[in-house]
Design a protein around this motif. Sequence first.
Motif, mmCIF file in Angstrom:
data_model
loop_
_atom_site.group_PDB
_atom_site.id
_atom_site.type_symbol
_atom_site.label_atom_id
_atom_site.label_comp_id
_atom_site.label_asym_id
_atom_site.label_seq_id
_atom_site.Cartn_x
_atom_site.Cartn_y
_atom_site.Cartn_z
ATOM 1 N N UNK A 275 33.011 18.247 27.883
ATOM 2 C CA UNK A 275 33.026 19.673 28.190
ATOM 3 C C UNK A 275 34.094 20.095 29.172
ATOM 4 N N UNK A 276 34.967 19.168 29.544
ATOM 5 C CA UNK A 276 36.084 19.506 30.449
ATOM 6 C C UNK A 276 37.282 19.945 29.604
ATOM 7 N N UNK A 277 37.173 21.105 28.970
ATOM 8 C CA UNK A 277 38.220 21.540 28.047
ATOM 9 C C UNK A 277 39.529 21.827 28.776
ATOM 10 N N UNK A 278 39.426 22.479 29.940
ATOM 11 C CA UNK A 278 40.635 22.751 30.715
ATOM 12 C C UNK A 278 41.303 21.482 31.188
ATOM 13 N N UNK A 279 40.500 20.504 31.594
ATOM 14 C CA UNK A 279 41.056 19.225 32.033
ATOM 15 C C UNK A 279 41.734 18.504 30.876
ATOM 16 N N UNK A 280 41.125 18.525 29.699
ATOM 17 C CA UNK A 280 41.716 17.860 28.535
ATOM 18 C C UNK A 280 43.095 18.435 28.235
ATOM 19 N N UNK A 281 43.201 19.767 28.232
ATOM 20 C CA UNK A 281 44.494 20.402 27.976
ATOM 21 C C UNK A 281 45.481 20.125 29.100
ATOM 22 N N UNK A 282 44.977 20.098 30.332
ATOM 23 C CA UNK A 282 45.833 19.818 31.492
ATOM 24 C C UNK A 282 46.386 18.402 31.424
ATOM 25 N N UNK A 283 45.535 17.429 31.051
ATOM 26 C CA UNK A 283 45.973 16.039 30.933
ATOM 27 C C UNK A 283 47.025 15.891 29.839
ATOM 28 N N UNK A 284 46.786 16.529 28.686
ATOM 29 C CA UNK A 284 47.747 16.438 27.583
ATOM 30 C C UNK A 284 49.084 17.056 27.970
ATOM 31 N N UNK A 285 49.026 18.198 28.650
ATOM 32 C CA UNK A 285 50.261 18.859 29.092
ATOM 33 C C UNK A 285 50.974 18.023 30.147
ATOM 34 N N UNK A 286 50.216 17.444 31.079
ATOM 35 C CA UNK A 286 50.822 16.611 32.114
ATOM 36 C C UNK A 286 51.503 15.393 31.499
ATOM 37 N N UNK A 287 50.887 14.814 30.482
ATOM 38 C CA UNK A 287 51.460 13.615 29.859
ATOM 39 C C UNK A 287 52.791 13.923 29.193
ATOM 40 N N UNK A 288 52.842 14.966 28.391
ATOM 41 C CA UNK A 288 54.081 15.261 27.660
ATOM 42 C C UNK A 288 55.142 15.916 28.537
ATOM 43 N N UNK A 289 54.721 16.746 29.472
ATOM 44 C CA UNK A 289 55.694 17.458 30.308
ATOM 45 C C UNK A 289 56.224 16.611 31.450
ATOM 46 N N UNK A 290 55.462 15.557 31.850
ATOM 47 C CA UNK A 290 55.803 14.723 33.000
ATOM 48 C C UNK A 290 55.862 15.533 34.299
ATOM 49 N N UNK A 291 55.047 16.579 34.368
ATOM 50 C CA UNK A 291 54.929 17.345 35.607
ATOM 51 C C UNK A 291 53.932 16.670 36.540
ATOM 52 N N UNK A 292 54.071 16.927 37.826
ATOM 53 C CA UNK A 292 53.082 16.455 38.798
ATOM 54 C C UNK A 292 51.817 17.292 38.645
#
Length: 402
Positions: free
Chosen positions: A205-222
């Motif tokens: 149920x951590x939908x925002x976290x899931x999207x945040x993790x995926x974005x962090x992985x591909x973007x390589x942002x901190x």
Amino acid sequence: MRRLGFGLVTMSRGGPGRDAEGNPEASLEDRQRAIELNAAWDRTRRGEAPAPVRATLTTYPEGSVGDGYQRAMALRKAERLKKGIIWTSEQESRDDWPRAWKWLGPAFGDCDPRTIIPEHFLRIDPRTAKAAGLVPDIERAVSTTERHRAVKVWRALWKRMAAMRYCDPGADPSLSFSNTAPNPRDAIWHRREVLIGVQRAWRMGYFGLAACMATAWDSMLSPVDVRRITPAQVRSDVGGVWFALPRAKTGKAAAATLSPWSEAVLRAYLAKLGEGVELAPNSPIFRNRSGAPYSKDTLGDDFRSVRAALDPADMRQLADMRRSGAVEGDAGGGSIADQSNKMANTVGANNRLRKTYNPTNIASVRRFDEARAIGAKLLQEKSGRPSKRLSLPDLLRRQREK
């Protein structure tokens, strides 16, 4: 008041007297301190005195370490303003000087710098025969990283105080011992592990976290950069969707590119979010389960919950994904220049004019993305793991089938 450098000041517990409601009365010292603070604000708002510069409103003796620190902080800000640089609140919160001063101020703030000796930092306790002093105190209370930061700031402060003629440039007592930097973190994530982690976050149920993790992985942002992404920063080209944003730490322009997988996760999350939250153009995209934007603490707490569900012994952090992307790109033959553009830092010595006229260099970022894909396959083959990529729709389909 905050914009002018003022902040909250903690007083004592008060007492022993009580007011009419039974609460502790302010002590005489607190009352005097409140009068001084009010007077400082009056002088500043009337233009009779310069605003404090995120230092401390405490008044130190002239020529003391605290006096030198306050002057040094003012000069540092003046240097930035001369260059047209205005720090955001995020950049100010990352400044090492106020953080180190929490240790240096209580120990040396009201001291003449010429009276400070090496043993104030490091000595042997004659009773316990163990190391004592400020250095081991910091390490025991926090970490070797905090000790390294505090001593590093002290040495920089000493040089500035010497330039102000508070002390001898060559008499820094901290030079009597080494300030060895702690070993850098070297933990990395593999692509397949991140896919599984995103899947688990979604299922929990951590939908925002899931999207945040995926974005962090591909973007390589901190983590601090990725949780601050807003709808107004979205861009697209023939290569796909990306975000244009300045990095919180350095202010450098970054191009946060997404793959079809992370874009699919983001779209699925936005569809979920649309059921109860309307995003303003400049509001953070990624939200926790309450609907509030992710903060540093809530993002870390939710990530640790998902990580523990996968492996309670795992101590890797969301920030390690940034390093992991660099490892992938290096394995795939990505150049240092392309890595520098991807990470929006100075890991590569790029031409200054090229950075001036093409600061984000999206083509360079895309090249590094391609190198990461190659590197991911090589690393998966080396580890003996399957190289099949699972998209979020496939993961969600499996979830429904279960």
